[in-house]
Design a protein around this motif. Structure first.
Motif, PDB file in Angstrom:
ATOM      1  N   TRP A  82       0.803  -1.218   0.000  1.00 16.69           N
ATOM      2  CA  TRP A  82       0.000   0.000   0.000  1.00 16.69           C
ATOM      3  C   TRP A  82       0.829   1.258   0.000  1.00 16.69           C
ATOM      4  CZ3 TRP A  82      -4.789  -1.353  -1.062  1.00 16.69           C
ATOM      5  CH2 TRP A  82      -5.153  -2.663  -0.771  1.00 16.69           C
ATOM      6  N   GLY A 187     -10.043  -7.189   5.757  1.00 18.35           N
ATOM      7  CA  GLY A 187     -11.477  -7.297   5.524  1.00 18.35           C
ATOM      8  C   GLY A 187     -11.902  -8.628   4.924  1.00 18.35           C
ATOM      9  N   GLY A 188     -11.121  -9.141   3.975  1.00 16.75           N
ATOM     10  CA  GLY A 188     -11.521 -10.366   3.300  1.00 16.75           C
ATOM     11  C   GLY A 188     -10.964 -11.609   3.956  1.00 16.75           C
ATOM     12  N   HIS A 209      -9.448 -14.183  -4.924  1.00 19.26           N
ATOM     13  CA  HIS A 209     -10.697 -13.635  -4.404  1.00 19.26           C
ATOM     14  C   HIS A 209     -11.904 -14.326  -5.026  1.00 19.26           C
ATOM     15  CE1 HIS A 209      -9.401 -10.309  -1.840  1.00 19.26           C
ATOM     16  NE2 HIS A 209      -8.376 -10.205  -2.660  1.00 19.26           N
ATOM     17  N   GLY A 242      -8.387  -2.985   8.022  1.00 19.54           N
ATOM     18  CA  GLY A 242      -7.303  -3.515   7.198  1.00 19.54           C
ATOM     19  C   GLY A 242      -7.830  -4.070   5.902  1.00 19.54           C
ATOM     20  N   PRO A 243      -6.962  -4.293   4.937  1.00 17.24           N
ATOM     21  CA  PRO A 243      -5.509  -4.123   4.999  1.00 17.24           C
ATOM     22  C   PRO A 243      -5.018  -2.721   4.693  1.00 17.24           C
ATOM     23  CG  PRO A 243      -6.125  -5.000   2.879  1.00 17.24           C
ATOM     24  CD  PRO A 243      -7.396  -4.863   3.655  1.00 17.24           C
ATOM     25  N   ARG A 244      -5.939  -1.826   4.358  1.00 17.49           N
ATOM     26  CA  ARG A 244      -5.487  -0.513   3.924  1.00 17.49           C
ATOM     27  C   ARG A 244      -5.404   0.451   5.102  1.00 17.49           C
ATOM     28  NH1 ARG A 244      -5.781   3.929   0.820  1.00 17.49           N
ATOM     29  NH2 ARG A 244      -5.138   3.643  -1.326  1.00 17.49           N
ATOM     30  N   LYS A 246      -7.718   3.206   7.659  1.00 15.39           N
ATOM     31  CA  LYS A 246      -8.311   4.500   7.372  1.00 15.39           C
ATOM     32  C   LYS A 246      -7.491   5.613   7.968  1.00 15.39           C
ATOM     33  CE  LYS A 246     -12.600   4.561   8.796  1.00 15.39           C
ATOM     34  NZ  LYS A 246     -14.070   4.659   8.934  1.00 15.39           N
TER      35      LYS A 246
ATOM     36  N   GLY B 427     -14.000  -9.812  -0.309  1.00 13.87           N
ATOM     37  CA  GLY B 427     -13.609  -8.544   0.294  1.00 13.87           C
ATOM     38  C   GLY B 427     -12.527  -7.770  -0.431  1.00 13.87           C
ATOM     39  N   ALA B 428     -12.269  -8.121  -1.673  1.00 15.73           N
ATOM     40  CA  ALA B 428     -11.255  -7.377  -2.423  1.00 15.73           C
ATOM     41  C   ALA B 428     -11.605  -5.891  -2.471  1.00 15.73           C
ATOM     42  CB  ALA B 428     -11.125  -7.938  -3.831  1.00 15.73           C
ATOM     43  N   SER B 430     -13.363  -3.987  -0.354  1.00 15.85           N
ATOM     44  CA  SER B 430     -13.140  -3.277   0.892  1.00 15.85           C
ATOM     45  C   SER B 430     -11.646  -3.114   1.143  1.00 15.85           C
ATOM     46  CB  SER B 430     -13.817  -4.045   2.014  1.00 15.85           C
ATOM     47  OG  SER B 430     -13.172  -3.837   3.218  1.00 15.85           O
ATOM     48  N   GLU B 431     -10.912  -4.130   0.713  1.00 22.10           N
ATOM     49  CA  GLU B 431      -9.468  -4.098   0.843  1.00 22.10           C
ATOM     50  C   GLU B 431      -8.893  -2.850   0.158  1.00 22.10           C
ATOM     51  OE1 GLU B 431      -6.081  -7.096  -0.833  1.00 22.10           O
ATOM     52  OE2 GLU B 431      -7.953  -7.968  -0.175  1.00 22.10           O
ATOM     53  N   HIS B 432      -9.432  -2.523  -1.012  1.00 18.42           N
ATOM     54  CA  HIS B 432      -8.878  -1.415  -1.771  1.00 18.42           C
ATOM     55  C   HIS B 432      -9.454  -0.062  -1.391  1.00 18.42           C
ATOM     56  CE1 HIS B 432      -6.563  -3.964  -4.367  1.00 18.42           C
ATOM     57  NE2 HIS B 432      -6.158  -2.907  -5.037  1.00 18.42           N
ATOM     58  N   PRO B 434     -10.075   3.255   0.067  1.00 14.72           N
ATOM     59  CA  PRO B 434      -9.283   4.110   0.943  1.00 14.72           C
ATOM     60  C   PRO B 434     -10.122   4.792   2.026  1.00 14.72           C
ATOM     61  CG  PRO B 434      -9.708   5.232  -1.121  1.00 14.72           C
ATOM     62  CD  PRO B 434     -10.271   3.846  -1.263  1.00 14.72           C
ATOM     63  N   GLN B 436     -12.980   3.399   3.272  1.00 18.21           N
ATOM     64  CA  GLN B 436     -13.825   2.396   3.902  1.00 18.21           C
ATOM     65  C   GLN B 436     -15.305   2.720   3.682  1.00 18.21           C
ATOM     66  OE1 GLN B 436     -12.930  -0.775   5.436  1.00 18.21           O
ATOM     67  NE2 GLN B 436     -11.290  -0.179   4.052  1.00 18.21           N
ATOM     68  N   MET B 440     -16.719  -4.615   5.301  1.00 19.72           N
ATOM     69  CA  MET B 440     -17.219  -5.969   5.334  1.00 19.72           C
ATOM     70  C   MET B 440     -17.996  -6.151   6.632  1.00 19.72           C
ATOM     71  SD  MET B 440     -16.045  -6.845   2.450  1.00 19.72           S
ATOM     72  CE  MET B 440     -16.398  -8.591   2.320  1.00 19.72           C
TER      73      MET B 440
END
Ligand code: SF4
Ligand code: SF4
Lengths: 311, 504
Positions: A82, A187-188, A209, A242-244, A246, B427-428, B430-432, B434, B436, B440
């Protein structure tokens, strides 16, 4: 290219060719040695700076030279997914990466390369994570991983869903490789630790995914060339979003570090560590149990020799 | 001497500008942007008063130096002309009558169309944008190809200084337009010198009109001139009438080729008013060159292949009603009234999310930039396009402003989602995300499924880009016709968490 430049490029890179060890040799390095001579199956450290914790962990593991031999070509796979600064705990701590590289060279490594197949723009990730700079300072090469041509197909005979995968050539061409994930919420996949970090050595992440993420993560962990070391960075831990992540409120300064050759074990330990911060049930991180079923490693920590160090 | 200076400046200008357009690695110095801001149409559209004044002053003082050393398309024609000189031993121009009706007709039509909201005509004919499209659609892929070749070679020697780049053609339509423009313009330059500039180019016509009154001019001294006509054969604007010792200043692009050609020293470039008597431009012209412009206007019917196959099992296709304009473009309307489709933003966008539109914005907006999530998504922290636009079509944003600029809003389609259809984790998206805006939430059996909050979404398209659901994505972004302010991210209170033990 002009002839002169061409020759210069030759001179700069050096023409010394790498002696590629055969497959059998690989297996020996990657798995054989551990079972025989290790004092501990896992070392867990708490309470220091990333590089300090690693130093004491690797010492307890028997020293870096047990894993990296003279003349080795080492690949290092941190999480650089990231476009985030180290404080945001989206990527592996650069200080830790730097220390690992240093120790590889101290142990006699000929070459150390660092890469990740990032989620955000790779140039920004490499730069803003601080890892590119840290790695270069330590003398490693930072490789791009954003194009399919850097990957080669390997087969995963023991996998359930992911029967083949395109893996970055840095891993395939190395003598040994070291996995340095960061511990964080996801999240996933629920958690990202050692095995989830392997998604960054693969080209087609979308497939994971779309085809049962938790199984695919376990599947890629069955690859025959396992990391010689998994160094889980839990210095700063992203507890939520996660994983990003906030904001800074997602990050907890936990000052932990776990090292093991066993991805399943170290991930199990890391989840337990994490669940002290926020609720996280081991069952929900299904890829760990899936991988243990595929005999990637051991979930039963009670049966292992674990060294716990508090600094 | 003047000619040499002109050539030197022009070459530097052309190289820097071209590099700015093709530079995928972001190594061109930021100052290069200045060169795009002093282009006339961008300056006019951005109401860049400083640049407009400078350009007007320049023209009133020195004539159409803009056309000889600033306009990249003008310089490009000189390059084509130079190449033709290499093949033909002697290139001879001859004086042509002006085609004022055509020139000013085009200028008028372009202006009128523009004010009626049909920017496409201006985009199509305006030189800076034509050059921009050529550079980004044609030069850039070539440059990348070269880079990749070199990278491969270096790779053999374990050198990773360079890296591979993916070469993509973002819009076939724009690519074809750029290709046709390149061919036509180069051919005209090769054969006829500056014919384009003096018959079609609206900027040329405008500046030509002004430069009739400029102070410094190419002047022919009647007393020295023996009407040999050498100067006229060197004039790539075909504007010297040596018989009458006259220069058509509305067409002279101050290339200074004539100065050196005159053996009698009868031509000079100065401000003296003594030869004022000669300054009556020749009369208007005859033939129409409309056909040439017509060639650029061809449209290609693009039949879009629709994936109807899997509609059967309850999957839903998403049809975007409104394209997403780049962050900072305020609204589709603002974009359309300022953008001339030079594609600088498309070229420089590091995430490959900008792409020239086809008819998404309607006919008037053909080739204007829009966001498309096939090859990438808009980086949350990136403000490159807004910082780079010389036209003011995309206004500059700070990172903080960008974080609150909502170009579109997220739409979730449950039926297509992997979690829903296969009961597995995904969840790809939500993963990306920025912000939120996709999170999920617990679903069943320990699984989580996306839930969206469009109010905090910025429309970056990370979720849409990455969603692996096939054949239809489960998460998409609908464009905002007018960009909105996204609600700021809710900061959770920082809890003071202490981890005391290993926990295992
Ligand atoms: S919901 Fe999608 S488009 Fe909106 S901010 Fe998140 S990732 Fe970007
Ligand atoms: S990425 Fe697509 S399929 Fe996956 S959880 Fe999000 S919406 Fe569903």
């Amino acid at each position: 290219m002009k002839r002169r430049d061409f020759l210069r490029a030759l001179a700069l890179t050096g023409l010394a060719t790498t002696v590629e060890p055969g497959k059998a040799f690989d297996m020996l390095i990657q798995t054989g040695e551990n079972a025989a001579g290790n004092a501990y199956d896992m070392v867990a450290v708490m309470g220091g700076e990333p590089e300090v914790m690693f130093r004491s962990a690797i010492k307890a593991m028997g020293g870096m030279s047990k894993f990296v031999k003279k003349g080795y070509k080492v690949a290092i796979k941190p999480n650089i997914g990231w476009d985030k600064t180290p404080e945001m705990a989206g990527n592996t701590n650069p200080k830790l990466v730097k220390e690992v590289i240093k120790q590889c060279f101290d142990a006699g490594a000929k070459e150390v390369v660092v890469f990740d197949h990032t989620c955000d723009d790779w140039r920004k990730c490499y730069k803003n994570s601080g890892i590119e700079e840290a790695a270069k300072e330590a003398g490693a090469k930072v490789l791009p991983a954003h194009e399919e041509s850097y990957y080669r197909t390997i087969s995963l005979p023991n996998a359930l869903n992911l029967k083949t995968a395109k893996v970055h050539e840095a891993i395939l061409d190395s003598d040994v490789w070291i996995n340095i994930p960061i511990l964080k919420n996801h999240g996933g996949a629920k958690m990202t630790i050692s095995m989830k970090n392997l998604m960054g050595i693969v080209w087609n992440r979308g497939y994971f995914h779309a085809n049962n993420l938790q199984q695919c993560i376990a599947d890629i962990s069955t690859l025959s060339k396992r990391p010689v070391l998994n160094v889980v960075d839990a210095y700063r831990v992203m507890k939520s979003n996660g994983p990003r992540g906030k904001s800074a409120s997602d990050v907890v300064l936990a000052k932990g570090l776990f090292v093991s050759q066993d991805m399943v074990a170290v991930d199990t330990a890391a989840v337990k560590f994490f669940s002290q911060i926020t609720d996280m049930r081991l069952e929900d991180v299904a890829h760990i149990a899936n991988a243990s079923k595929l005999k990637v490693g051991n979930m039963n920590l009670d049966k292992m020799k674990i060294k716990r160090i508090k600094l | 001497m003047l000619r040499k200076i002109r050539i030197a400046i022009a070459l530097i200008m052309l190289s820097l500008l071209s590099f700015y357009f093709i530079d995928f690695a972001g190594i061109a110095p930021v100052e290069t942007k200045l060169l795009t801001k002093i282009q006339l149409v961008p300056a006019l559209l951005a109401l860049n008063i400083g640049a407009i004044i400078i350009l007007l002053l320049l023209t009133f003082l020195f004539g159409r130096v803009y056309c000889s050393v600033i306009c990249p398309l003008g310089i490009w024609q000189d390059v084509a002309e130079f190449i033709s000189g290499l093949f033909k031993r002697k290139r001879k121009y001859k004086f042509l009558p002006t085609r004022n009706l055509l020139r000013y007709g085009i200028l008028g039509a372009v202006t009128l169309a523009f004010f009626l909201g049909f920017t496409f005509l201006l985009s199509l004919l305006e030189p800076y944008s034509i050059f921009g499209r050529i550079a980004s659609n044609i030069f850039r892929p070539l440059y990348q190809e070269g880079n990749n070749l070199l990278t491969t070679i270096l790779g053999w020697f374990n050198n990773y200084k360079l890296y591979m780049v993916e070469i993509t053609i973002r819009s076939i339509f724009s690519f074809i337009i750029a290709g046709i423009s390149l061919l036509i313009i180069s051919f005209m330059g090769y054969r006829y010198g500056r014919l384009y500039c003096n018959t079609i180019c609206p900027v040329g016509s405008l500046l030509g009109f002004l430069s009739k009154y400029s102070l410094f001019k190419v002047r022919i001294d009647k007393n020295k001139c023996n009407s040999c006509g050498v100067c006229a054969t060197k004039c790539k604007a075909s504007c010297i009438n040596s018989k009458d010792h006259q220069v058509d200043y509305s067409r002279c692009v101050t290339c200074f080729n004539c100065l050196e050609s005159c053996k009698k020293d009868a031509i000079s470039y100065d401000w003296s008013l003594k030869t004022a008597a000669n300054e009556k431009g020749p009369n208007s012209g005859r033939r129409s060159f409309m056909a040439v412009t017509g060639a650029g206007l061809i449209t290609i019917p693009l039949a879009k292949a629709k994936n109807t196959a899997a509609l059967l099992n309850g999957k839903k296709a998403f049809k975007r009603k409104q394209p997403l304009s780049p962050p900072g473009s305020v609204s589709a309307e603002h974009l359309l009234s300022h953008c001339t489709a030079c594609h600088l933003c498309v070229s420089r966008c590091p995430s490959h999310v900008l792409k020239p539109a086809f008819t998404e914005y309607g006919l008037g907006g053909i080739m204007q930039p829009m966001m498309s999530f096939e090859e990438g998504f808009c980086n949350y922290d990136c403000t490159v396009c807004s910082q780079t636009c010389p036209n003011g079509a995309i206004l500059p944003l700070t990172k903080e402003e960008k974080h609150l600029t909502q170009t579109g809003r997220v739409v979730f389609t449950l039926e297509n989602c992997i979690v829903y259809s296969y009961d597995t984790d995904c969840g790809a998206c939500s993963e990306h995300c920025p912000t939120q805006a996709v999170t999920m939430k617990p679903y069943k059996d320990g699984l989580t499924i996306p839930t969206v909050d469009p109010d905090i979404c910025v429309g970056c398209g990370g979720c849409e880009y990455v969603c692996p659901a096939e054949p239809f994505k489960a998460i998409n972004v609908e464009g905002n016709a007018v960009q909105l302010e996204a609600k700021p991210i809710k900061e959770e209170k920082e809890k003071d968490i202490k981890v005391e033990d290993f926990g295992f």
